[in-house]
Design an enzyme around this catalytic site. Sequence first.
Site, PDB file in Angstrom:
ATOM      1  N   LYS A 226      57.347 -15.391  12.627  1.00  0.00           N
ATOM      2  CA  LYS A 226      56.739 -16.580  12.002  1.00  0.00           C
ATOM      3  C   LYS A 226      57.797 -17.672  11.797  1.00  0.00           C
ATOM      4  O   LYS A 226      57.534 -18.849  12.043  1.00  0.00           O
ATOM      5  CB  LYS A 226      56.092 -16.201  10.665  1.00  0.00           C
ATOM      6  CG  LYS A 226      54.802 -15.433  10.872  1.00  0.00           C
ATOM      7  CD  LYS A 226      54.227 -14.923   9.574  1.00  0.00           C
ATOM      8  CE  LYS A 226      52.873 -14.266   9.825  1.00  0.00           C
ATOM      9  NZ  LYS A 226      52.422 -13.440   8.718  1.00  0.00           N
ATOM     10  N   GLY A 323      42.466 -13.160   4.195  1.00  0.00           N
ATOM     11  CA  GLY A 323      41.866 -12.012   4.886  1.00  0.00           C
ATOM     12  C   GLY A 323      41.473 -12.463   6.271  1.00  0.00           C
ATOM     13  O   GLY A 323      41.736 -13.614   6.643  1.00  0.00           O
TER      14      GLY A 323
HETATM   15  N1  NAP Z   1      44.401  -9.418  11.078  1.00  0.00           N
HETATM   16  C1  NAP Z   1      44.826 -10.565  10.561  1.00  0.00           C
HETATM   17  O1  NAP Z   1      44.514 -10.880   9.409  1.00  0.00           O
HETATM   18  C2  NAP Z   1      45.664 -11.518  11.391  1.00  0.00           C
HETATM   19  C3  NAP Z   1      46.191 -12.662  10.783  1.00  0.00           C
HETATM   20  C4  NAP Z   1      46.896 -13.591  11.564  1.00  0.00           C
HETATM   21  C5  NAP Z   1      47.069 -13.346  12.910  1.00  0.00           C
HETATM   22  N2  NAP Z   1      46.581 -12.197  13.482  1.00  0.00           N
HETATM   23  C6  NAP Z   1      46.778 -11.980  14.911  1.00  0.00           C
HETATM   24  O2  NAP Z   1      45.497 -11.969  15.555  1.00  0.00           O
HETATM   25  C7  NAP Z   1      45.547 -11.113  16.690  1.00  0.00           C
HETATM   26  C8  NAP Z   1      44.388 -10.117  16.593  1.00  0.00           C
HETATM   27  O3  NAP Z   1      44.520  -9.344  15.409  1.00  0.00           O
HETATM   28  P1  NAP Z   1      43.402  -8.294  14.988  1.00  0.00           P
HETATM   29  O4  NAP Z   1      43.709  -7.925  13.590  1.00  0.00           O
HETATM   30  O5  NAP Z   1      42.052  -8.806  15.330  1.00  0.00           O
HETATM   31  O6  NAP Z   1      43.765  -7.070  15.967  1.00  0.00           O
HETATM   32  P2  NAP Z   1      42.818  -5.843  16.347  1.00  0.00           P
HETATM   33  O7  NAP Z   1      41.805  -5.619  15.290  1.00  0.00           O
HETATM   34  O8  NAP Z   1      43.720  -4.733  16.770  1.00  0.00           O
HETATM   35  O9  NAP Z   1      42.012  -6.363  17.645  1.00  0.00           O
HETATM   36  C9  NAP Z   1      42.661  -6.617  18.881  1.00  0.00           C
HETATM   37  C10 NAP Z   1      41.622  -6.833  19.963  1.00  0.00           C
HETATM   38  O10 NAP Z   1      42.296  -7.052  21.213  1.00  0.00           O
HETATM   39  C11 NAP Z   1      41.875  -6.071  22.174  1.00  0.00           C
HETATM   40  N3  NAP Z   1      43.043  -5.758  23.019  1.00  0.00           N
HETATM   41  C12 NAP Z   1      44.055  -4.914  22.744  1.00  0.00           C
HETATM   42  N4  NAP Z   1      44.971  -4.941  23.735  1.00  0.00           N
HETATM   43  C13 NAP Z   1      44.503  -5.804  24.656  1.00  0.00           C
HETATM   44  C14 NAP Z   1      44.977  -6.254  25.908  1.00  0.00           C
HETATM   45  N5  NAP Z   1      46.137  -5.822  26.413  1.00  0.00           N
HETATM   46  N6  NAP Z   1      44.242  -7.153  26.596  1.00  0.00           N
HETATM   47  C15 NAP Z   1      43.064  -7.592  26.114  1.00  0.00           C
HETATM   48  N7  NAP Z   1      42.548  -7.216  24.906  1.00  0.00           N
HETATM   49  C16 NAP Z   1      43.280  -6.330  24.201  1.00  0.00           C
HETATM   50  C17 NAP Z   1      41.390  -4.893  21.367  1.00  0.00           C
HETATM   51  O11 NAP Z   1      40.502  -4.107  22.129  1.00  0.00           O
HETATM   52  P3  NAP Z   1      39.869  -2.744  21.497  1.00  0.00           P
HETATM   53  O12 NAP Z   1      38.867  -3.197  20.455  1.00  0.00           O
HETATM   54  O13 NAP Z   1      39.185  -2.075  22.627  1.00  0.00           O
HETATM   55  O14 NAP Z   1      41.028  -2.004  20.934  1.00  0.00           O
HETATM   56  C18 NAP Z   1      40.710  -5.615  20.194  1.00  0.00           C
HETATM   57  O15 NAP Z   1      39.418  -6.057  20.575  1.00  0.00           O
HETATM   58  C19 NAP Z   1      46.934 -10.465  16.688  1.00  0.00           C
HETATM   59  O16 NAP Z   1      47.777 -11.150  17.576  1.00  0.00           O
HETATM   60  C20 NAP Z   1      47.393 -10.629  15.255  1.00  0.00           C
HETATM   61  O17 NAP Z   1      48.805 -10.678  15.138  1.00  0.00           O
HETATM   62  C21 NAP Z   1      45.876 -11.302  12.754  1.00  0.00           C
END
Ligand code: NAP
Length: 341
Positions: A226, A323
């Site tokens: 970050k 969240g």
């Molecule tokens: N969670 C938060 O509050 C938050 C806050 C700020 C930023 N972020 C960022 O937002 C992004 C998503 O976070 P998240 O919490 O939603 O993660 P997550 O719940 O693990 O979801 C990731 C998604 O991406 C898919 N995926 C995994 N590897 C992939 C690949 N190589 N190619 C294409 N799709 C792929 C997964 O598929 P499957 O469902 O089949 O596993 C899932 O649908 C991350 O970069 C994270 O750092 C998250």
Amino acid sequence: MNYRLAFLGFGNVGRALAELLLAKRDELKSIHDITFTVTGIATARHGQAVDASGIDLPLALELGRNGRPLNALSAGPVPDNFLEFIRCSGADLLFENTPVNYETGQPAVDHLRTALELGMHAVTANKGAVVHAYHELSELARVMGRHFFFESTVMDGAPIFSLFRSALPVVRCKSFEGVLNSTTNLILTRMETGESFEDAIAYARQTGFAETDPAGDIDGHDAAIKVAALMTVLMNTPTKPGEVAYSGIRDISMEMVADAKANGERYKLICSAEFDGQKIRGRVAPRRVSSASRFYGIEGTSSMIHFETDVLGEFSLVENDPGPQTTAYGLLADFINAVRN
Ligand SMILES: NC(=O)c1ccc[n+]([C@@H]2O[C@H](COP(=O)([O-])OP(=O)(O)OC[C@H]3O[C@@H](n4cnc5c(N)ncnc54)[C@H](OP(=O)(O)O)[C@@H]3O)[C@@H](O)[C@H]2O)c1
């Protein structure tokens, strides 16, 4: 105007965004004259769906929440790779929300580059793409007359990048200091109540704030990326996470937290960047702060950033209890800003 949207990644963030889009559908139409059709959704292990006439988003959400494959929602056979998926989606804007890769930013960088080359706007919450390809993707977006936006990468939906980009033209960020990692702040806050480091991590996992492997947060990688993103974009200093001097909270013991508390102080993982007379240096390190510190009252998963600027002096942004819905808001705001510009 109607926009075709594609979701690459339909996990916590992708699904929260879908829910928010549905909840704000009427306001998007009445205030901004924006309507949308979701033409593609892809995941790694839960299938894909592509349908030019529009995917049933509430149904996709139901399948996603229950961990069931999305393929049944597809109008035809699904592409066999994600770059082909982006092309087949025929979208006007790609939401890229796949997991972060600290070392290379891939495959998110390839996904975003492909979207821009195809004339789509590219919007992401993925920090890896910003630190590894900000200049390349921004220049590509400029050449294509599209936008590459990433508001949610730091402090979720709190407007940091759009603030400097739009509301504060020509204001230069000279330095910043902040509490930017929710997981470590939650762990430190819980340790103040006498909870052990391990139990606090377990709580953070249980409530969905820490990954199954929380090392990225605890050892400071997430905070460092970050800092690198902020230095790259706001201070015009391209920085990789490895160039930020960082340490995490693994060595902060219960005794240290208790001693600080007994003296009216607290530990915080402080992220910062400033000019040291020769160059701009980024740093992440735990710091014991007194009640006089602006960071003392930042508890639990809340975060805060304080900026020093050239013409606007100093100001702070605080985000309480974020969240997935606040991350989703940053993506929604990027969508609106991309298409109305
Ligand atoms: N969670 C938060 O509050 C938050 C806050 C700020 C930023 N972020 C960022 O937002 C992004 C998503 O976070 P998240 O919490 O939603 O993660 P997550 O719940 O693990 O979801 C990731 C998604 O991406 C898919 N995926 C995994 N590897 C992939 C690949 N190589 N190619 C294409 N799709 C792929 C997964 O598929 P499957 O469902 O089949 O596993 C899932 O649908 C991350 O970069 C994270 O750092 C998250």
